[in-house]
Design a protein around this motif. Structure first.
Motif, PDB file in Angstrom:
ATOM      1  N   SER A 137     -80.231  64.627 -12.360  1.00 49.31           N
ATOM      2  CA  SER A 137     -79.963  65.229 -13.658  1.00 49.31           C
ATOM      3  C   SER A 137     -80.450  64.343 -14.799  1.00 49.31           C
ATOM      4  O   SER A 137     -80.650  63.129 -14.643  1.00 49.31           O
ATOM      5  CB  SER A 137     -78.456  65.470 -13.822  1.00 49.31           C
ATOM      6  OG  SER A 137     -77.768  64.219 -13.851  1.00 49.31           O
ATOM      7  N   ALA A 139     -78.535  63.667 -17.211  1.00 52.11           N
ATOM      8  CA  ALA A 139     -77.370  62.810 -17.460  1.00 52.11           C
ATOM      9  C   ALA A 139     -77.444  61.541 -16.623  1.00 52.11           C
ATOM     10  O   ALA A 139     -77.164  60.436 -17.107  1.00 52.11           O
ATOM     11  CB  ALA A 139     -76.080  63.573 -17.156  1.00 52.11           C
ATOM     12  N   THR A 213     -84.642  69.943 -15.098  1.00 48.40           N
ATOM     13  CA  THR A 213     -83.451  70.421 -15.796  1.00 48.40           C
ATOM     14  C   THR A 213     -83.894  71.288 -16.957  1.00 48.40           C
ATOM     15  O   THR A 213     -85.094  71.510 -17.163  1.00 48.40           O
ATOM     16  CB  THR A 213     -82.592  69.239 -16.275  1.00 48.40           C
ATOM     17  OG1 THR A 213     -81.320  69.728 -16.734  1.00 48.40           O
ATOM     18  CG2 THR A 213     -83.270  68.448 -17.385  1.00 48.40           C
ATOM     19  N   GLU A 218     -78.455  70.645 -20.477  1.00 49.15           N
ATOM     20  CA  GLU A 218     -78.539  69.207 -20.719  1.00 49.15           C
ATOM     21  C   GLU A 218     -79.325  68.858 -21.989  1.00 49.15           C
ATOM     22  O   GLU A 218     -80.014  67.841 -22.052  1.00 49.15           O
ATOM     23  CB  GLU A 218     -79.164  68.498 -19.510  1.00 49.15           C
ATOM     24  CG  GLU A 218     -78.298  68.544 -18.262  1.00 49.15           C
ATOM     25  CD  GLU A 218     -78.697  67.474 -17.264  1.00 49.15           C
ATOM     26  OE1 GLU A 218     -77.960  66.487 -17.121  1.00 49.15           O
ATOM     27  OE2 GLU A 218     -79.757  67.645 -16.631  1.00 49.15           O
ATOM     28  N   GLU A 221     -78.466  65.343 -23.447  1.00 52.34           N
ATOM     29  CA  GLU A 221     -78.980  64.272 -22.586  1.00 52.34           C
ATOM     30  C   GLU A 221     -80.495  64.131 -22.732  1.00 52.34           C
ATOM     31  O   GLU A 221     -81.021  63.012 -22.761  1.00 52.34           O
ATOM     32  CB  GLU A 221     -78.615  64.553 -21.131  1.00 52.34           C
ATOM     33  CG  GLU A 221     -77.137  64.393 -20.808  1.00 52.34           C
ATOM     34  CD  GLU A 221     -76.295  65.583 -21.203  1.00 52.34           C
ATOM     35  OE1 GLU A 221     -75.056  65.502 -21.081  1.00 52.34           O
ATOM     36  OE2 GLU A 221     -76.857  66.613 -21.633  1.00 52.34           O
ATOM     37  N   CYS A 384     -69.885  66.918 -15.078  1.00 53.98           N
ATOM     38  CA  CYS A 384     -70.557  67.913 -15.917  1.00 53.98           C
ATOM     39  C   CYS A 384     -70.158  69.334 -15.522  1.00 53.98           C
ATOM     40  O   CYS A 384     -69.920  70.188 -16.378  1.00 53.98           O
ATOM     41  CB  CYS A 384     -72.068  67.738 -15.822  1.00 53.98           C
ATOM     42  SG  CYS A 384     -72.688  66.238 -16.619  1.00 53.98           S
TER      43      CYS A 384
END
Length: 456
Positions: A137, A139, A213, A218, A221, A384
């Motif tokens: 991810s 993140a 992603t 996100e 992020e 998340c």
């Protein structure tokens, strides 16, 4: 070798996937999308867990012919194994890349998995521009960058046990314990060395980052990564959705009748259970999982890989008292076509380890999740799912049958119905499809990536 890697543009991209299924799959999905946009693609690969060229016509495959020391396979520490793989593959990768250039291949750049941090420097020494693909991810990627800043710039307190439940500034809702490797079985110093190596290589030797992603899940992020790196970041996911139907490996043609079994079940009634190919569950935890499923009263389809339960090489036997329950209410298989299973109308929930590919597949099908993280970035992904997107529950690391049965019922039925997380999951499903549609953010990001590559 399959295909010749040639292209209408006269330029070629060299890809180097990390040799595990969860990393190789998105890299090859990216390869297909680059090929569809007119670029030639050559896939350099390790002999360890080598991809099957027959499944990817139009791509050229070249082995780097690495030689791996025996201790790589025997090391119990995941981060140590990855670092040893980097050391063993660095020189063979550089030699293979230099050989392609020497033979006159029109190499525009190389895209290497983010775990291959040493390959970024090797590409630079070979005179080939390099980008990093993050298979996890945004993140997790941002957490690695943030956790390896000098302390004066806000170094996350990764080694301070009394601060594990603090939310990390700039990484909300992640806590210190949700960062990669923290509060897990890996040695903290080893994990920090690994994350520092990845972050340092990306900062120092990559021209950009490609991530599987999309902004709807996100966005903050991705913005954080762009601030950290000050270089192009291409959010081209969900890659599996953009790339079309999967080509399954030959050994997985038989799915044990999963889809036919699901066809006989009511809509949203079945819990799909899969903890991935890397998780190893000890016997006690396996039995607690089985009793939890039995006690929930919910029909279940359990994909249980051979060897995934400690002490068993073959399919692990259920406790004698559970055989009848499994026969009547559940189905256990060694492998399942996960994307097709998650898309089936009978599936109403997914008990997952929290691997990024699995989470993306569930998000794209609007399936709420019960997340049971085991290692690496999975704790952050679980956070998340539960606290950021509100599309599931976290099971926690300790498996206890009564608690698991309660969590399963709450996910599938809920005291007041599961509509809130289910509705949020449906919204994300719609946003994912809009993202990969023609003219959508992922499609535009892929166009931007190709334009960037051709400009190198």
């Amino acid at each position: 070798m399959a295909g010749d890697g040639r292209s209408p543009t006269g330029r070629c991209v060299v890809l180097f996937p990390f040799p595990s299924e969860s990393h190789t799959t998105p890299m090859l999905q990216l390869a297909g999308l680059l090929r569809a946009r007119g670029l030639g693609v050559t896939v350099l690969h390790a002999d360890l867990n080598a991809p099957d060229p027959a499944r990817h016509p139009g791509l050229a495959f070249v082995s780097i012919g690495e030689s791996l020391p025996d201790e790589i396979a025997s090391s119990p520490d995941l981060a140590e194994r990855v670092m040893s793989l980097n050391a063993a593959c660095e020189a063979p990768f550089q030699a293979a890349l230099e050989d392609l250039v020497r033979r006159g291949e029109p190499v525009a750049c190389t895209v290497v998995d983010g775990q291959w941090y040493r390959m970024l420097g090797a590409a630079r020494r070979a005179g080939v521009p390099a980008l990093a693909l993050g298979a996890d991810s945004a993140a997790a990627f941002l957490a690695m960058l943030a956790a390896t800043r000098p302390r004066a710039d806000g170094h996350a307190p990764v080694q301070e046990a009394d601060r594990l439940d603090e939310v990390v500034p700039g990484l909300e809702p992640l806590r210190v314990r949700d960062l990669i490797g923290v509060d897990g079985s890996d040695d903290g110093d080893t994990v920090l060395r690994f994350t520092a190596s990845v972050a340092g290589a990306v900062r120092g030797a990559s021209l950009g980052v490609v991530l599987n992603t999309f902004d709807a899940i996100e966005g903050p992020e991705l913005a954080g990564i762009r601030r950290e790196l000050s270089r192009p970041v291409f959010a081209v996911g969900p890659l599996h959705l953009a790339g079309g139907p999967p080509v399954e490996p030959q050994q997985h043609v038989l799915d044990g009748g999963c889809l036919e079994w699901l066809d006989a079940r009511p809509p949203r009634s079945v819990l799909y259970v899969s903890l991935g190919s890397a998780a190893r569950v000890d016997r006690a935890a396996f039995e607690e999982m089985a009793w939890g499923l039995a006690g929930s009263g919910v029909p279940f389809l359990w994909a249980l890989c051979p060897g995934s339960v400690g002490g068993d090489d073959d399919e692990p036997p259920f406790p004698e008292e559970l055989h009848e329950t499994v026969r009547r209410r559940g189905k256990v298989v060694a492998w399942s076509p996960q994307r097709a299973v998650l898309a089936h109308p009978a599936v109403g929930g997914f008990w997952t380890h929290g691997g990024w590919s699995s989470i993306m597949e569930a998000v794209c099908e609007g399936v709420p999740m019960l997340v049971h993280p085991w290692l690496a970035d999975q704790t952050g992904s679980a956070r998340c799912v539960t606290r950021r997107w509100g599309i599931g529950l976290e099971a926690g690391r300790v498996v206890e049958r009564t608690a698991m049965a309660r969590a399963i019922r709450r996910l599938m039925v809920g005291e007041h119905g599961p509509q809130a997380p289910r509705e949020r999951a449906r919204l994300l499903r719609m946003q994912a499809r809009e993202c990969v549609a023609e003219g959508g953010p992922a499609s535009l990001a892929m166009d931007g990536l190709v334009e960037f590559i051709l400009g190198l």
